[in-house]
Design a protein around this motif. Structure first.
Motif, PDB file in Angstrom:
ATOM      1  N   LYS A  65       0.848  -1.186   0.000  1.00 53.48           N
ATOM      2  CA  LYS A  65       0.000   0.000   0.000  1.00 53.48           C
ATOM      3  C   LYS A  65       0.885   1.238   0.000  1.00 53.48           C
ATOM      4  CE  LYS A  65      -3.626  -2.287   2.722  1.00 53.48           C
ATOM      5  NZ  LYS A  65      -4.416  -2.227   3.983  1.00 53.48           N
ATOM      6  N   VAL A  66       0.638   2.139  -0.935  1.00 53.78           N
ATOM      7  CA  VAL A  66       1.361   3.410  -0.995  1.00 53.78           C
ATOM      8  C   VAL A  66       0.319   4.511  -1.158  1.00 53.78           C
ATOM      9  CG1 VAL A  66       3.220   4.721  -2.051  1.00 53.78           C
ATOM     10  CG2 VAL A  66       3.243   2.229  -2.185  1.00 53.78           C
ATOM     11  N   GLY A  67      -0.024   5.152  -0.059  1.00 51.48           N
ATOM     12  CA  GLY A  67      -1.110   6.116  -0.117  1.00 51.48           C
ATOM     13  C   GLY A  67      -2.402   5.417  -0.527  1.00 51.48           C
ATOM     14  N   LYS A  68      -3.033   5.900  -1.594  1.00 58.06           N
ATOM     15  CA  LYS A  68      -4.263   5.300  -2.104  1.00 58.06           C
ATOM     16  C   LYS A  68      -3.997   4.209  -3.131  1.00 58.06           C
ATOM     17  CE  LYS A  68      -7.034   9.496  -1.418  1.00 58.06           C
ATOM     18  NZ  LYS A  68      -7.903  10.502  -2.091  1.00 58.06           N
ATOM     19  N   HIS A  69      -2.748   4.013  -3.500  1.00 60.65           N
ATOM     20  CA  HIS A  69      -2.408   3.048  -4.549  1.00 60.65           C
ATOM     21  C   HIS A  69      -2.058   1.680  -3.968  1.00 60.65           C
ATOM     22  CE1 HIS A  69      -1.149   6.802  -7.023  1.00 60.65           C
ATOM     23  NE2 HIS A  69      -2.437   6.561  -7.145  1.00 60.65           N
ATOM     24  N   ARG A  70      -2.282   0.655  -4.781  1.00 67.34           N
ATOM     25  CA  ARG A  70      -1.956  -0.715  -4.408  1.00 67.34           C
ATOM     26  C   ARG A  70      -1.060  -1.341  -5.476  1.00 67.34           C
ATOM     27  NH1 ARG A  70      -3.723   1.424  -0.820  1.00 67.34           N
ATOM     28  NH2 ARG A  70      -5.413   0.844   0.618  1.00 67.34           N
ATOM     29  N   TYR A  71      -0.005  -2.022  -5.036  1.00 72.23           N
ATOM     30  CA  TYR A  71       0.927  -2.692  -5.947  1.00 72.23           C
ATOM     31  C   TYR A  71       1.056  -4.159  -5.533  1.00 72.23           C
ATOM     32  CZ  TYR A  71       2.313   2.054  -7.271  1.00 72.23           C
ATOM     33  OH  TYR A  71       2.310   3.360  -7.700  1.00 72.23           O
ATOM     34  N   LYS A  72       1.299  -5.012  -6.500  1.00 78.41           N
ATOM     35  CA  LYS A  72       1.472  -6.437  -6.223  1.00 78.41           C
ATOM     36  C   LYS A  72       2.695  -6.957  -6.966  1.00 78.41           C
ATOM     37  CE  LYS A  72      -1.285  -9.509  -8.092  1.00 78.41           C
ATOM     38  NZ  LYS A  72      -2.478 -10.350  -8.381  1.00 78.41           N
ATOM     39  N   ALA A  73       3.570  -7.633  -6.223  1.00 79.48           N
ATOM     40  CA  ALA A  73       4.776  -8.222  -6.816  1.00 79.48           C
ATOM     41  C   ALA A  73       4.539  -9.696  -7.089  1.00 79.48           C
ATOM     42  CB  ALA A  73       5.961  -8.039  -5.878  1.00 79.48           C
ATOM     43  N   SER A  74       5.125 -10.179  -8.171  1.00 76.25           N
ATOM     44  CA  SER A  74       4.960 -11.581  -8.552  1.00 76.25           C
ATOM     45  C   SER A  74       6.243 -12.083  -9.204  1.00 76.25           C
ATOM     46  CB  SER A  74       3.787 -11.733  -9.525  1.00 76.25           C
ATOM     47  OG  SER A  74       3.659 -13.054  -9.980  1.00 76.25           O
ATOM     48  N   VAL A  75       6.569 -13.366  -8.968  1.00 76.57           N
ATOM     49  CA  VAL A  75       7.742 -13.977  -9.573  1.00 76.57           C
ATOM     50  C   VAL A  75       7.313 -15.208 -10.348  1.00 76.57           C
ATOM     51  CG1 VAL A  75       9.977 -15.075  -9.163  1.00 76.57           C
ATOM     52  CG2 VAL A  75       9.256 -13.150  -7.746  1.00 76.57           C
ATOM     53  N   LYS A  76       7.793 -15.311 -11.568  1.00 72.82           N
ATOM     54  CA  LYS A  76       7.488 -16.460 -12.422  1.00 72.82           C
ATOM     55  C   LYS A  76       8.775 -17.203 -12.707  1.00 72.82           C
ATOM     56  CE  LYS A  76       5.193 -17.760 -16.737  1.00 72.82           C
ATOM     57  NZ  LYS A  76       4.489 -17.254 -17.965  1.00 72.82           N
ATOM     58  N   ASN A  77       8.798 -18.464 -12.317  1.00 70.47           N
ATOM     59  CA  ASN A  77       9.996 -19.276 -12.536  1.00 70.47           C
ATOM     60  C   ASN A  77      10.012 -19.854 -13.943  1.00 70.47           C
ATOM     61  OD1 ASN A  77      11.176 -19.063  -9.926  1.00 70.47           O
ATOM     62  ND2 ASN A  77       9.605 -20.439  -9.149  1.00 70.47           N
ATOM     63  N   ARG A  81      15.919 -19.332 -14.618  1.00 65.80           N
ATOM     64  CA  ARG A  81      15.904 -17.889 -14.885  1.00 65.80           C
ATOM     65  C   ARG A  81      14.534 -17.297 -14.552  1.00 65.80           C
ATOM     66  NH1 ARG A  81      20.207 -16.047 -17.704  1.00 65.80           N
ATOM     67  NH2 ARG A  81      21.615 -17.589 -18.622  1.00 65.80           N
ATOM     68  N   PRO A  82      14.320 -16.965 -13.288  1.00 69.83           N
ATOM     69  CA  PRO A  82      13.033 -16.385 -12.905  1.00 69.83           C
ATOM     70  C   PRO A  82      12.923 -14.934 -13.352  1.00 69.83           C
ATOM     71  CG  PRO A  82      14.500 -16.375 -11.033  1.00 69.83           C
ATOM     72  CD  PRO A  82      15.217 -17.113 -12.129  1.00 69.83           C
ATOM     73  N   LYS A  83      11.703 -14.462 -13.479  1.00 70.53           N
ATOM     74  CA  LYS A  83      11.490 -13.046 -13.768  1.00 70.53           C
ATOM     75  C   LYS A  83      10.474 -12.492 -12.779  1.00 70.53           C
ATOM     76  CE  LYS A  83       7.919 -13.545 -17.390  1.00 70.53           C
ATOM     77  NZ  LYS A  83       7.577 -13.161 -18.785  1.00 70.53           N
ATOM     78  N   ALA A  84      10.694 -11.258 -12.364  1.00 72.23           N
ATOM     79  CA  ALA A  84       9.821 -10.603 -11.398  1.00 72.23           C
ATOM     80  C   ALA A  84       8.987  -9.546 -12.095  1.00 72.23           C
ATOM     81  CB  ALA A  84      10.650  -9.978 -10.285  1.00 72.23           C
ATOM     82  N   MET A  85       7.719  -9.474 -11.705  1.00 68.02           N
ATOM     83  CA  MET A  85       6.795  -8.516 -12.319  1.00 68.02           C
ATOM     84  C   MET A  85       6.097  -7.710 -11.235  1.00 68.02           C
ATOM     85  SD  MET A  85       5.299 -11.286 -15.008  1.00 68.02           S
ATOM     86  CE  MET A  85       5.473 -12.521 -13.724  1.00 68.02           C
ATOM     87  N   LEU A  86       5.778  -6.478 -11.564  1.00 68.71           N
ATOM     88  CA  LEU A  86       5.075  -5.611 -10.631  1.00 68.71           C
ATOM     89  C   LEU A  86       3.788  -5.113 -11.283  1.00 68.71           C
ATOM     90  CD1 LEU A  86       5.265  -4.284  -7.821  1.00 68.71           C
ATOM     91  CD2 LEU A  86       6.272  -2.286  -8.930  1.00 68.71           C
ATOM     92  N   ILE A 106      10.680  -8.403  -6.187  1.00 67.00           N
ATOM     93  CA  ILE A 106      10.577  -6.942  -6.196  1.00 67.00           C
ATOM     94  C   ILE A 106       9.952  -6.493  -4.877  1.00 67.00           C
ATOM     95  CG2 ILE A 106       9.437  -4.938  -7.243  1.00 67.00           C
ATOM     96  CD1 ILE A 106       9.542  -6.326  -9.915  1.00 67.00           C
ATOM     97  N   THR A 107      10.495  -5.430  -4.303  1.00 67.88           N
ATOM     98  CA  THR A 107       9.936  -4.811  -3.114  1.00 67.88           C
ATOM     99  C   THR A 107       9.639  -3.345  -3.401  1.00 67.88           C
ATOM    100  OG1 THR A 107      11.151  -6.254  -1.610  1.00 67.88           O
ATOM    101  CG2 THR A 107      10.355  -4.190  -0.710  1.00 67.88           C
ATOM    102  N   VAL A 108       8.415  -2.930  -3.193  1.00 66.46           N
ATOM    103  CA  VAL A 108       8.034  -1.531  -3.406  1.00 66.46           C
ATOM    104  C   VAL A 108       8.530  -0.707  -2.221  1.00 66.46           C
ATOM    105  CG1 VAL A 108       6.112   0.076  -3.702  1.00 66.46           C
ATOM    106  CG2 VAL A 108       6.015  -2.202  -4.742  1.00 66.46           C
ATOM    107  N   LYS A 109       9.141   0.435  -2.514  1.00 68.49           N
ATOM    108  CA  LYS A 109       9.712   1.286  -1.474  1.00 68.49           C
ATOM    109  C   LYS A 109       8.885   2.548  -1.214  1.00 68.49           C
ATOM    110  CE  LYS A 109      13.658  -0.895  -0.594  1.00 68.49           C
ATOM    111  NZ  LYS A 109      13.998  -1.407   0.747  1.00 68.49           N
ATOM    112  N   ALA A 110       8.634   3.344  -2.270  1.00 63.78           N
ATOM    113  CA  ALA A 110       7.973   4.628  -2.050  1.00 63.78           C
ATOM    114  C   ALA A 110       7.515   5.241  -3.368  1.00 63.78           C
ATOM    115  CB  ALA A 110       8.920   5.595  -1.334  1.00 63.78           C
ATOM    116  N   GLU A 111       6.617   6.201  -3.246  1.00 65.78           N
ATOM    117  CA  GLU A 111       6.252   7.073  -4.362  1.00 65.78           C
ATOM    118  C   GLU A 111       6.747   8.471  -4.035  1.00 65.78           C
ATOM    119  OE1 GLU A 111       2.081   7.088  -5.040  1.00 65.78           O
ATOM    120  OE2 GLU A 111       2.021   5.110  -5.980  1.00 65.78           O
ATOM    121  N   TYR A 112       7.273   9.130  -5.051  1.00 66.29           N
ATOM    122  CA  TYR A 112       7.739  10.507  -4.883  1.00 66.29           C
ATOM    123  C   TYR A 112       7.380  11.259  -6.158  1.00 66.29           C
ATOM    124  CZ  TYR A 112      10.883  14.466  -3.996  1.00 66.29           C
ATOM    125  OH  TYR A 112      11.408  15.711  -3.795  1.00 66.29           O
ATOM    126  N   GLY A 113       6.277  12.012  -6.110  1.00 73.21           N
ATOM    127  CA  GLY A 113       5.804  12.676  -7.317  1.00 73.21           C
ATOM    128  C   GLY A 113       5.395  11.656  -8.360  1.00 73.21           C
TER     129      GLY A 113
END
Length: 288
Positions: A65-77, A81-86, A106-113
């Motif tokens: 959760k970042v303010g009013k926004h929602r993000y979801k991280a996912s990894v596909k093996n 050679r895995p790949k990460a998606m946001l 992937i780890t979400v850190k912050a929004e800035y502008g």
């Protein structure tokens, strides 16, 4: 680092908290510490006053959760050679924002502008900080080997990432990572905090054999100058759990039991406290 001692002693604790609750603390700390080694950021630094940045708070199921926004991280093996998606939630649906190849997560850190800051975990076991332009949909590498970040004004503060027990540097730079300047090479990997016009962090040093460590709370002006010491030395196996501009909490193993103390940074006096298992969980989640 010192939290491994905290974990071990908590399991055998029989006084103050009691064996039943002690075992509960041990189990929780063990899970939290292994998670911490992967440097997954569970929640925002609540007391940091970095004005315009909105920090991510981990919810569940890799959702942030970042303010009013929602993000979801996912990894596909894909074999080795895995790949990460946001993804970002928009009008009730998850829409993919970006992809990183050969990445564990992937780890979400912050929004800035217009910028979204996040970390990725590639094969080399490091943690790299990126930012993504939410308007142009382009991503840029900000800095390599970053555990935590803070933004205040037009400055970005990052501390280093390490998988072993050692001190890490803190850099201050522009918000795009450029014009970086190292303000210390002796920082603990715990979160930094900003109070007023000063950056607070744990300064960490080791003995020659690298078997014992010492932490103490220090602060600097936001330009990196003017170092000031605020607390006494906390020597291993004791471990700092939380701090503010007014107090510091640490845990100390004594005769097979774990004791907790709060230091008043103004009077320099300390007193023993008796936190719940849940409170100890919160300190570790918000700090490391």
């Amino acid at each position: 680092r010192n939290l491994w001692f905290l974990c071990a002693f908590s399991y055998n604790e029989g006084k103050g908290i009691g064996m039943k609750k002690s075992g509960k603390i041990f189990r929780r700390l063990t899970v939290l510490l292994f998670t911490g080694l992967l440097s997954i950021t569970f929640s925002a630094p609540r007391e940091a006053s970095a004005a315009s940045a909105k920090y991510a708070a981990y919810s569940e199921n890799n959702i942030y959760k970042v303010g009013k926004h929602r993000y979801k991280a996912s990894v596909k093996n894909q074999g080795s050679r895995p790949k990460a998606m946001l993804y970002r939630k928009k009008k009730g649906k998850w829409k993919k924002l970006l992809t990183h190849q050969n990445t564990y997560g992937i780890t979400v850190k912050a929004e800035y502008g217009k910028w979204l800051y996040y970390s990725v975990y590639p094969y080399d076991s490091d943690q790299h900080l990126y930012r993504f332009n939410l308007k142009t949909k382009k991503k840029y590498l900000v800095r390599r080997n970053v555990r935590h970040m803070l933004i205040s004004g037009n400055r970005l503060y990052t501390n280093g990432f390490a998988t072993d027990a050692r001190s890490v540097p803190i850099y201050v730079s522009r918000t795009n990572g450029k014009k970086a300047k190292c303000i210390t090479k002796k920082a603990n990997q715990a979160r930094m905090k900003i109070y007023g016009k000063r950056l607070y962090y744990l300064e960490c040093t080791y003995n020659r054999q690298h078997t014992k460590s010492t932490d103490r709370l220090v602060s600097r002006k936001l330009n990196g100058k003017g170092r000031k010491v605020h607390s006494k030395k906390i020597k291993s196996p004791s471990s700092v759990l939380s701090f503010s501009s007014r107090s510091l909490v640490y845990a100390k193993p004594v005769s097979g039991t774990m004791r907790y103390y709060r230091i008043n940074l103004k009077t320099k006096k300390q007193k023993r406290i008796y936190p719940s298992a849940r409170r100890v969980d919160q300190w570790i989640r918000n700090f490391y």
